[in-house]
Design an enzyme around this catalytic site. Structure first.
Site, PDB file in Angstrom:
ATOM      1  N   PHE A  40      36.084  68.854  36.721  1.00 37.57           N
ATOM      2  CA  PHE A  40      37.232  69.030  37.310  1.00 37.57           C
ATOM      3  C   PHE A  40      37.790  69.865  38.307  1.00 37.57           C
ATOM      4  CE2 PHE A  40      35.025  74.061  38.297  1.00 37.57           C
ATOM      5  CZ  PHE A  40      34.305  73.256  39.422  1.00 37.57           C
ATOM      6  N   GLU A  41      39.374  69.933  37.982  1.00 44.67           N
ATOM      7  CA  GLU A  41      39.940  70.411  39.607  1.00 44.67           C
ATOM      8  C   GLU A  41      40.231  68.423  39.896  1.00 44.67           C
ATOM      9  OE1 GLU A  41      40.160  71.781  42.838  1.00 44.67           O
ATOM     10  OE2 GLU A  41      38.491  73.008  42.552  1.00 44.67           O
ATOM     11  N   GLY A  42      40.542  68.036  38.367  1.00 40.80           N
ATOM     12  CA  GLY A  42      41.155  66.549  38.745  1.00 40.80           C
ATOM     13  C   GLY A  42      40.008  65.814  38.791  1.00 40.80           C
ATOM     14  N   ARG A  74      41.371  71.530  46.717  1.00 38.10           N
ATOM     15  CA  ARG A  74      39.940  70.409  46.755  1.00 38.10           C
ATOM     16  C   ARG A  74      38.572  70.620  47.253  1.00 38.10           C
ATOM     17  NH1 ARG A  74      43.660  66.736  43.923  1.00 38.10           N
ATOM     18  NH2 ARG A  74      43.124  66.792  42.018  1.00 38.10           N
TER      19      ARG A  74
END
Lengths: 629, 235
Positions: free
Chosen positions: A431-433, A310
């Site tokens: 995205f990515e959480g 992240r």
């Protein structure tokens, strides 16, 4: 605050822990790992902020790389920049929704597919800091950035961080050269944010040598091209009590295993050149040697992978905004209206300040986090990385929008890249959480940590550990009597450079940190286990923490810049002071809203509005023109 | 073939940068400005590396004159395929006044010292646009020269050079050892890929001073003033 309340708290936090576990949210994995009392760092910078503690040794001084590394990274940056400026046609990629093979080959030859793969497997073996630095350039084209990230930041990361030597030797070399492309397959049509609820099944064959994979994965980047996929599926596991449970396992799946079909590419708003599609597995035979880590340990692997990648969003966002500042200022300084160039008008200047401040904070946070992650040992910076992601995704969106606004109508057309940057940027918050999930993660991880420490202290008190009793009482007395706070950031031996303490900006940070710590405590008392349901409260908590971390990053970075005399460091001082002042007051407001029965808090009403509208699934009010007679 | 090629690479302000004149009008702003290898030097390096890949030459040596920072430029040449580098240390006032005459003297001395068979240079640098170093070097060494080369072919111990001239293309044949200067269409330089940059770290760069080569770098030119051009087309 009295002792009885503290004891009540301890009971509620214990219950809270069980509630967290039972919910099976993406949060429960860390419970098994974090040890409470060993205050020895283990990188609990952000988490200790929840206790009102500032572990300044973790973040001051700002991480530095060696001169050789710096020269190396500057050398590496040059050809990549050249490639992106000369050989990447972003307009064409966006328009045709595909990255041309020549461009992809160029990226492979440059070595961009194996940035973090160790040299022994054919990669570049670069550190997180260097990865972040290269991310500033690859972000110039959103589709390429996402393709590369899906391949290496998540697609093959599992093999890198949790694979055994045989798996690494087998798969990494071809992945490093880009001969094989990787994808990360976790999300399903029914399981997005709730990753633990995935339904894809992996059943062991009769001979125990293979798993048969069945299920559908959705929103998979590189899904149409990937040769190697990290797939997560449920498999039956016999736990130590002899009970059969369904747990998630991570698998390395080759397209060559058969039974894999990729759907057609999704027609997206942005990052259109990146391939996103559905993947279906039908009795795909996966050898048991391809399990990553342990059978049943897949969820932890998934979370580690995601937490790991992240932080680079910060430098990617900063790189993009810095480019936008250049493009937009050209326009603002030459375009004239009312016989003056746009750059002379206050509202335009405001936009440039916003962009500059955002880029400054983003890159400071990104490199602070990357530097922390590059420290020896296996530091857990998942909280810090999540904060970087949330801040950067939202900051990027705002900045691109403001940049577009400066160009007015021109910015709205396809003749300029702004609309493409805007569309490409929107996905960052999803995205990515999603940012909503990450805020929950940020707030709850910290609160749980704080709760555990507090519970631990209470246990000690109950055992009769007099030292702890005095410590707590002493702190309570001090908080109620003494108004000033000192974490060692300012003053004679302060870690923050004196120029930043002139107008008390470092002090503002310390005040916020202390206030935050006591607010967290009072929230834990007030809500106990039910804090999990209070998303609006948690949102504010997360926002305060993100601001605190951002302030830390800029204070640390600027202190170093001044100390070593970097060019234009007085501009950095200006940016730091501006940001800290703003963040300080925002934090104060948020913290005020978090106090008990705060009149500034509108959450109850907000929830009521939402409930009434959602009950009717429509706007509820009568039309303003209606009559009753 | 045991030939050794010397390639000159110059560190210049990057072509994409907007040049600004210093307030005291003694030169342009170079502090904090992006620098890179002169584009024609890139073409020169590419040609030398191509010759090595065809096994027509044995060793490619990249040479640059200047302060510490030129090592980056040499490293880029190494990453493109040169075997080793030579950094001729010139800094401060000497560097500011370094021009084609001094550089060609340095190259001539190096060519003798390293027993080079071929020197390839860019036709000109994009900062001073002198277009003199190649020609001066050949003259000092009394070597033949093939300037503005758009095609170079090695035939036994002779060099066939196609030159871009005002009237079109001229083909000449010159004996080795010789000096060639690269023009735009000679080739398309390769990217220094990141893996090659990492490998190039192990390649050697030797430091040498002009005095060691018996060269006097003092200049006979004095810059009186540097001014920004007024807008083109306006009188």
């Amino acid at each position: 605050m009295n002792l009885n309340k503290l004891i009540v708290l301890s009971r509620s936090v214990k219950l809270g822990r069980n509630v967290f576990a039972a919910r099976g949210t993406c949060l429960h994995h860390f419970q098994s790992r974090r040890f409470i009392r060993s205050s020895a760092s283990s990188l609990a910078y952000a988490k200790d902020l929840f206790l009102g503690k500032v572990n300044k040794a973790e973040v001051f001084p700002y991480p530095e790389i060696s001169k050789e590394e710096l020269e190396e990274i500057n050398q590496l940056v040059q050809p990549v920049e050249k490639f992106f400026n000369e050989d990447v046609d972003s307009v064409k990629i966006d328009h045709e929704a595909v990255i041309p093979p020549e461009t992809l080959n160029g990226l492979k030859e440059l070595g961009l597919f194996g940035i973090q793969i160790p040299e022994e497997y054919g990669g570049l073996g670069l550190s997180n800091t260097m990865y972040a630095r290269l991310g500033e350039i690859t972000s110039l084209d959103g589709a390429i950035a996402v393709t590369l990230a899906a391949h290496q930041a998540i697609g093959l990361k599992g093999i890198l961080i949790a694979g055994n030597d045989a798996q690494k030797a087998k798969y990494l070399p071809k992945l490093a050269t880009g001969e094989h492309i990787a994808a990360f397959c976790l999300t399903e049509p029914g399981s997005g944010s709730d990753a633990a609820s995935i339904q894809t099944r992996a059943t062991l064959t009769e001979d125990g040598k293979h798993f048969l994979l069945n299920g559908t994965k959705f929103w998979i980047s590189n899904g149409g091209w990937a040769d190697i996929m990290t797939v997560f599926a449920r498999s039956e596991v016999v736990d130590k009590d002899g009970q059969k449970k369904d747990k998630i396992t991570a698998f390395i799946v080759e397209r060559a295993f058969g039974g894999i079909t990729s759907g057609k590419p999704e027609d997206k708003l942005g990052i259109r050149g990146s391939n996103t599609c559905e993947i279906t597995f039908e009795d795909t035979k996966v050898p048991i040697e391809n399990v990553i880590g342990e059978v049943g340990g897949g969820f932890k692997v998934a979370m580690n992978i995601l937490n790991n990648g992240r932080f680079s969003m910060g430098s990617a966002g900063a790189g993009m905004i810095k480019r936008l500042i250049e493009l937009t200022s050209e326009y603002a300084c030459t375009r004239k209206q009312f016989s003056r160039s746009l750059s002379e008008f206050g509202m335009i200047q405001d936009k440039f300040a916003t962009m500059t401040l955002n880029a400054f904070v983003m890159e400071s946070m990104a490199y602070l986090t990357a530097g922390m992650m590059d420290r020896p040992g296996v530091p857990d910076c998942s909280l810090e990385a999540a904060m970087v992601k949330v801040f950067s995704s939202e900051g990027s969106w705002i900045c691109v929008s403001e940049a577009l606004q400066v160009l007015g109508g021109l910015g709205f057309t396809k003749n300029y890249p702004y609309e493409r940057y805007l569309r490409d940027c929107r996905i960052l918050q999803i995205f990515e959480g999603t940012n909503e999930i990450l805020r929950m993660y940020i707030a709850l991880t910290g609160m749980q940590y704080a709760g555990k420490i507090l519970t631990g202290k209470i246990k000690e008190m109950k055992k009769g550990n007099v030292g702890v009793v005095f410590e707590i009482l002493g702190k309570k007395l001090k908080d109620s009597v003494v108004r000033t706070v000192d974490f060692g950031l300012t003053g004679k031996d302060g870690v923050v450079h004196p120029s930043l303490t002139v107008k008390n900006h470092a002090k503002m940070f310390e005040q916020n940190a202390a206030h935050f710590g006591s607010t967290v405590e009072s929230l834990l008392y007030r809500y106990g286990k039910t804090i999990v349901e209070e998303q609006l409260v948690l949102k504010k908590v997360a926002d305060v923490l993100i601001n605190l971390y951002a302030m830390t990053a800029v204070l640390s970075r600027t202190s170093r810049s001044i100390s070593i005399g970097l060019r234009n460091h007085d501009h950095e001082v200006l940016l730091t002071n501006t940001f800290c002042k703003d963040a300080h007051f925002k934090n104060n407001f948020l913290l005020t809203q978090l106090q008990k029965n705060s009149p500034e808090n509108n959450d109850a009403n907000i929830k009521k509005i939402a409930q009434e509208v959602l009950a009717k699934r429509a706007y509820v009010c009568s039309h303003p023109l209606d009559r009753t007679f | 073939m045991s030939a050794r090629v010397l390639v000159g690479v110059k560190r210049v302000i990057d072509y994409a940068v907007k040049i600004r004149v210093k307030p005291d009008r003694t030169g342009v702003v170079t502090d904090g400005v992006k620098h890179s290898m002169n584009p024609f030097c890139e073409i020169a390096v590419e040609e030398a590396v191509k010759l090595k890949e065809k096994k027509l030459v044995k060793e490619v040596v990249a040479v640059s004159c200047g302060p510490q920072q030129v090592q980056e430029t040499i490293r880029t040449a190494l990453a493109m395929g040169a075997d080793r580098g030579i950094h001729v240390e010139v800094s401060g006032k000497d560097y500011e006044t370094l021009g084609p005459l001094q550089v060609s003297k340095i190259f001539a001395a190096l060519a003798k010292k390293e027993q080079a068979d071929l020197i390839i240079l860019g036709k000109q640098a994009i900062d001073d646009d002198c277009n003199q170093t190649g020609q001066m070097t050949a003259a000092l060494l009394d070597w033949p020269q093939g300037t503005f080369a758009s095609e170079v072919t090695l035939e036994a111990d002779k060099l066939k050079v196609v030159r871009e001239i005002d009237g079109g293309l001229e083909t000449i044949k010159i004996n080795l050892p010789a000096v060639v200067t690269a023009d735009l269409r000679l080739n398309t330089p390769r990217y220094a890929t990141l893996p090659n940059i990492m490998k190039a770290k192990k390649k050697k760069i030797t430091n040498v001073k002009p005095a060691d080569l018996g060269v006097d770098v003092s200049s006979r030119l004095e810059v009186l003033k540097v001014e920004k051009l007024k807008e083109a087309g306006r009188i």
